[in-house]
Write a protein that holds these residues in place. Structure first.
Motif, short mmCIF file in Angstrom:
data_model
loop_
_atom_site.label_atom_id
_atom_site.label_comp_id
_atom_site.label_asym_id
_atom_site.label_seq_id
_atom_site.Cartn_x
_atom_site.Cartn_y
_atom_site.Cartn_z
N ILE A 6 -10.74 -1.74 1.51
CA ILE A 6 -11.65 -1.16 2.50
C ILE A 6 -12.47 -0.04 1.87
O ILE A 6 -13.68 0.04 2.05
CB ILE A 6 -10.88 -0.64 3.73
N GLY A 7 -11.80 0.82 1.12
CA GLY A 7 -12.50 1.93 0.48
C GLY A 7 -13.57 1.46 -0.48
O GLY A 7 -14.72 1.91 -0.42
N LYS A 29 -6.46 -10.73 -9.63
CA LYS A 29 -5.03 -10.51 -9.75
C LYS A 29 -4.25 -11.11 -8.59
O LYS A 29 -3.02 -11.13 -8.63
CB LYS A 29 -4.76 -9.00 -9.78
N MET A 30 -4.94 -11.64 -7.59
CA MET A 30 -4.27 -12.16 -6.39
C MET A 30 -3.32 -13.30 -6.77
O MET A 30 -3.66 -14.14 -7.60
CB MET A 30 -5.30 -12.66 -5.39
N GLY A 60 -3.14 6.05 0.25
CA GLY A 60 -4.24 5.08 0.14
C GLY A 60 -5.20 5.17 1.31
O GLY A 60 -6.42 5.13 1.13
N TYR A 61 -4.67 5.29 2.52
CA TYR A 61 -5.55 5.40 3.69
C TYR A 61 -6.29 6.73 3.73
O TYR A 61 -7.47 6.78 4.10
CB TYR A 61 -4.76 5.17 4.99
N ILE A 62 -5.63 7.82 3.32
CA ILE A 62 -6.31 9.11 3.26
C ILE A 62 -7.42 9.04 2.22
O ILE A 62 -8.55 9.50 2.46
CB ILE A 62 -5.31 10.24 2.95
N PHE A 69 -2.58 -8.94 0.00
CA PHE A 69 -3.76 -8.43 0.68
C PHE A 69 -3.43 -7.21 1.55
O PHE A 69 -4.12 -6.20 1.50
CB PHE A 69 -4.41 -9.54 1.53
N VAL A 70 -2.36 -7.31 2.32
CA VAL A 70 -1.95 -6.20 3.18
C VAL A 70 -1.59 -4.97 2.35
O VAL A 70 -1.94 -3.85 2.70
CB VAL A 70 -0.75 -6.62 4.09
N HIS A 71 -0.94 -5.19 1.23
CA HIS A 71 -0.55 -4.08 0.36
C HIS A 71 -1.75 -3.35 -0.22
O HIS A 71 -1.71 -2.15 -0.44
CB HIS A 71 0.34 -4.61 -0.77
N HIS A 72 -2.84 -4.07 -0.47
CA HIS A 72 -4.02 -3.47 -1.11
C HIS A 72 -5.16 -3.17 -0.14
O HIS A 72 -6.24 -2.79 -0.57
CB HIS A 72 -4.53 -4.40 -2.22
#
Length: 99
Positions: free
Chosen positions: A86-87, A66-67, A14-16, A78-81
């Motif tokens: 950010i993207g 979906k939250m 996800g971060y990449i 939130f942390v999981h997504h």
């Protein structure tokens, strides 16, 4: 455990993905700013950016809708997504500058 390793692999991907997705807009911003004088968008297909912006808006909306309802579950959700948030928000923000 293997589930933790799989989840961590997902976060890394996800971060990449976030870095590549955000990085894809910077060459366009540079080209837009330096083409035929400042702030020219000549030759850039606006429909491409309009559809990308609509896609990012609806994607972000789907994540927000979906939250979980409970406050205690919203933080981990939130942390999981966060890489995808950010993207999408980052590219939407950069697309506003391009358009």
């Amino acid at each position: 455990s293997s589930l933790d390793m799989i989840e961590m692999s997902g976060f890394i991907c996800g971060y990449i993905s976030c870095v590549f997705y955000l990085g894809s807009r910077f060459p366009q911003l540079y080209k837009t700013g330096s083409r035929f004088g400042a702030n020219s968008t000549e030759g850039i297909p606006f429909l491409l950016f309009a559809l990308a912006m609509m896609g990012n808006c609806t994607y972000e909306l789907s994540l927000v809708l979906k939250m979980p309802k409970t406050k205690s579950s919203q933080g981990p959700y939130f942390v999981h997504h966060i890489p995808w948030l950010i993207g999408s928000f980052g590219v939407l923000f950069l697309d506003i500058f391009v358009s």
